[in-house]
Design a protein around this motif. Sequence first.
Motif, mmCIF file in Angstrom:
data_model
loop_
_atom_site.group_PDB
_atom_site.id
_atom_site.type_symbol
_atom_site.label_atom_id
_atom_site.label_comp_id
_atom_site.label_asym_id
_atom_site.label_seq_id
_atom_site.Cartn_x
_atom_site.Cartn_y
_atom_site.Cartn_z
ATOM 1 N N LYS A 171 27.964 14.225 5.071
ATOM 2 C CA LYS A 171 26.897 15.124 4.957
ATOM 3 C C LYS A 171 26.356 15.939 6.155
ATOM 4 C CE LYS A 171 22.553 16.165 3.301
ATOM 5 N NZ LYS A 171 22.595 17.088 1.987
ATOM 6 N N MET A 172 26.608 15.351 7.379
ATOM 7 C CA MET A 172 26.568 16.191 8.424
ATOM 8 C C MET A 172 27.355 17.215 8.565
ATOM 9 S SD MET A 172 24.041 15.809 10.728
ATOM 10 C CE MET A 172 24.622 17.001 11.533
ATOM 11 N N ALA A 225 28.894 23.098 8.536
ATOM 12 C CA ALA A 225 29.712 24.010 7.969
ATOM 13 C C ALA A 225 28.876 25.313 7.303
ATOM 14 C CB ALA A 225 30.558 23.563 6.913
ATOM 15 N N SER A 226 27.657 24.942 6.574
ATOM 16 C CA SER A 226 26.801 25.784 5.910
ATOM 17 C C SER A 226 25.888 26.653 6.888
ATOM 18 C CB SER A 226 25.921 25.144 5.245
ATOM 19 O OG SER A 226 25.122 24.430 5.700
ATOM 20 N N GLU A 266 26.084 26.594 18.545
ATOM 21 C CA GLU A 266 24.724 27.158 18.796
ATOM 22 C C GLU A 266 23.629 27.019 17.391
ATOM 23 O OE1 GLU A 266 25.374 31.372 20.097
ATOM 24 O OE2 GLU A 266 26.168 30.384 22.167
ATOM 25 N N LEU A 267 23.803 25.979 17.077
ATOM 26 C CA LEU A 267 22.844 25.512 15.920
ATOM 27 C C LEU A 267 21.710 24.987 16.129
ATOM 28 C CD1 LEU A 267 25.704 24.026 13.361
ATOM 29 C CD2 LEU A 267 24.696 26.846 13.694
#
Length: 280
Positions: free
Chosen positions: A103-104, A109-110, A133-134
């Motif tokens: 899930k993570m 990735a999205s 950098e999310l």
Amino acid sequence: MRRKFLSKGFSLLLVLSLVLALFSGCSSKTNENASDEKDSDKPKATADAPGWQGNKDPITFDWYVNFSWFAHKWGDDAVSKYVTDKTGVSVNFISPAGNEAEKMNTMIASGKLPDFITIGWWEDAVKKMIEGELVLPLNELADQYDPYFYKVADGTKIEWYKQEDGNTYGYPNASSSPKDFDKYKDLKPSNQTFLVRKDMYEAIGSPDMSTPEGFLKALEDAKKKFPEVNGAPLIPFGLNEFTDVGNTSLEGYLQNFLSIPMEKDGKVYDRSRILNILHG
């Protein structure tokens, strides 16, 4: 489900809450100006008072908890209701239905993440989110929106989780610093505990369970007095699940309760292997 008289309560050794992007860029210059004008009407956050006191408008945040067993719903308890009434903040809790890592990785990735994430500090996803950098640094968010954060947060913990870039992206929800031990003299930081059902314990006379004999007798008495609970046979003693690598209740946790050290003469050794050898 069978009810347990004694159950092994547990929590993770340390869970790191990562605050993600709470503020996104506007799509046009007009929107940016409108947003700036609206923000200018609000009192500027200072280190003298919590930032939320300056804005109690209703808002709902998405908070992802990376543990499939987590099933809490906001508003079901007195604490969450109090927070919403006092601050205007509500939370939409999200948890994975299956494999947490999958899930993570899918969310990373999205490139689209919820507002907050609670995840184990040891997870690879933490590094991926920071390097990708999310996520935004807590210190930068505090500097801009709520410097009062530094008054209520433990500076030692902020420093402990500081990354190579000088920023701190997460804050532990369960940890103890040297300052905590000085401030709270009776601090019991362990999250490895055996829990006893109070009603059953008192019904069998609140016996002394500090000795092996007293412990076993209490289990026997509970089984005799409460052979069934809610139509199911009582299991007087519960443990964590047995897996292909053993049982943490009978290995790591039990050794901790018995104060079996992880090192001897300044050298680390495999205490679990030694224990297995002693027991044949």
